[in-house]
Design an enzyme around this catalytic site. Structure first.
Site, PDB file in Angstrom:
ATOM      1  N   SER A  16       0.809  -1.226   0.000  1.00 46.12           N
ATOM      2  CA  SER A  16       0.000   0.000   0.000  1.00 46.12           C
ATOM      3  C   SER A  16       0.842   1.276   0.000  1.00 46.12           C
ATOM      4  CB  SER A  16      -0.934   0.017   1.221  1.00 46.12           C
ATOM      5  OG  SER A  16      -0.176  -0.078   2.410  1.00 46.12           O
ATOM      6  N   ASP A 186      -0.496   6.260  11.329  1.00 46.66           N
ATOM      7  CA  ASP A 186      -0.850   4.966  11.926  1.00 46.66           C
ATOM      8  C   ASP A 186       0.387   4.110  12.204  1.00 46.66           C
ATOM      9  OD1 ASP A 186      -0.079   4.215   9.380  1.00 46.66           O
ATOM     10  OD2 ASP A 186      -1.907   3.085   8.916  1.00 46.66           O
ATOM     11  N   HIS A 189       1.655   3.840   7.362  1.00 47.81           N
ATOM     12  CA  HIS A 189       1.425   4.549   6.101  1.00 47.81           C
ATOM     13  C   HIS A 189       1.920   5.989   6.214  1.00 47.81           C
ATOM     14  CE1 HIS A 189      -1.508   1.201   5.963  1.00 47.81           C
ATOM     15  NE2 HIS A 189      -1.090   1.156   4.700  1.00 47.81           N
TER      16      HIS A 189
END
Length: 208
Positions: A16, A186, A189
Site C-alpha cells: 500500500s 498509523d 502509512h
C-alpha cells in the site's frame, strides 16, 4: 551521474505504501505517494532521459502475493530498473490476523523474485527497507518480527549488489524531532511529509 539510463523503464513494486491509492484501470497512474513524487522530481530534472515510470504496488500485499503476480506485474513489463518495497504486511498480519510469515520464508520468497528478475531481464535493482514508527504500545512488539526481516533485505541487497534505501533509521531519526505520527499517522502509512522523505531517500540512492 544518475543510475537511471536513457529510455529507462522504472517499475515500483510493493504494497500500500507504493500503491498509494493508484487507479488500477489506468496503467500509467502512479497514485499519490512516493512513486508519484519520485517521477515528478526525476522527470522535471532529467527530461532528456525520456524515462517511463510505472507503479504496480497493491495494498495489503506481502512478498508471497508479489510472487503470485510477478510474471504479469513485473517480468512482462520488462523494466530496466526495478524498485521493490515490501515487508510491513509480512509483519503486520502476525499481529492483526495471527497469520505470521517467518523471516526464512520472507527471505527465500524475496530472493526467488529477485533471481527471476535478474535471470530474465537486464536490470538494476533498488531495494527499499520496510519501517515501522510505533504510535502505540502494541506496535512496539512488531520490532521483534520486523527487525530480522529488515536484516534479510539488507542481506539480499548485498547478495544482488542492489541499490539500498535505508528507511527504518531515517524515519526513526526524523521522528525524534516531531513524534512518529507526523511522518506516519498509523505507524505504517506515510503522511505527505513521510512520502516526501521516502522519495528523497530513493532519489539520493539512485544518485538523482
Amino acid at each position: 551521474m544518475t543510475l537511471i539510463d536513457q529510455n529507462a523503464i522504472v517499475l515500483f513494486q510493493g504494497d500500500s505504501i507504493t500503491d498509494a491509492g493508484r487507479n488500477r484501470n489506468d496503467w500509467a497512474n502512479l497514485g499519490s505517494g512516493y512513486a508519484n513524487l519520485v517521477t515528478s522530481l526525476f522527470t522535471s530534472k532529467y527530461p532528456e532521459k525520456q524515462a517511463t515510470f510505472l507503479n504496480r504496488g497493491i495494498s495489503g500485499d506481502r512478498v508471497i502475493d508479489l510472487e503470485r503476480r510477478w510474471e504479469v506485474d513485473c517480468l512482462d513489463l520488462k523494466p530496466s530498473l526495478l524498485s521493490v518495497y515490501v515487508g510491513i504486511n509480512d509483519t503486520w498480519r502476525r499481529y492483526d490476523n495471527n497469520d505470521p510469515l517467518s523471516t526464512e520464508e520472507y527471505y527465500t520468497t524475496y530472493r526467488r523474485l529477485l533471481s527471476r528478475a535478474k535471470e530474465q531481464l537486464n536490470i538494476k535493482l533498488v531495494l527499499v527497507e520496510p519501517f515501522v514508527l510505533p504510535v502505540n504500545d502494541s506496535q512496539k512488539q512488531w520490532r521483534e518480527d520486523l527487525d530480522p526481516k529488515i536484516q534479510a533485505v539488507r542481506e539480499l541487497a548485498g547478495e544482488f549488489k542492489a541499490i539500498y534505501v535505508p528507511l527504518d533509521g531515517l524515519f526513526a531519526q526524523a521522528a525524534t524531532q516531531t513524534g512518529p505520527a507526523y511522518w506516519a499517522p498509523d505507524g505504517v502509512h506515510p503522511s505527505p511529509a513521510g512520502a516526501a522523505l521516502i522519495a528523497e531517500a530513493w532519489l539520493q540512492a539512485v544518485k538523482a
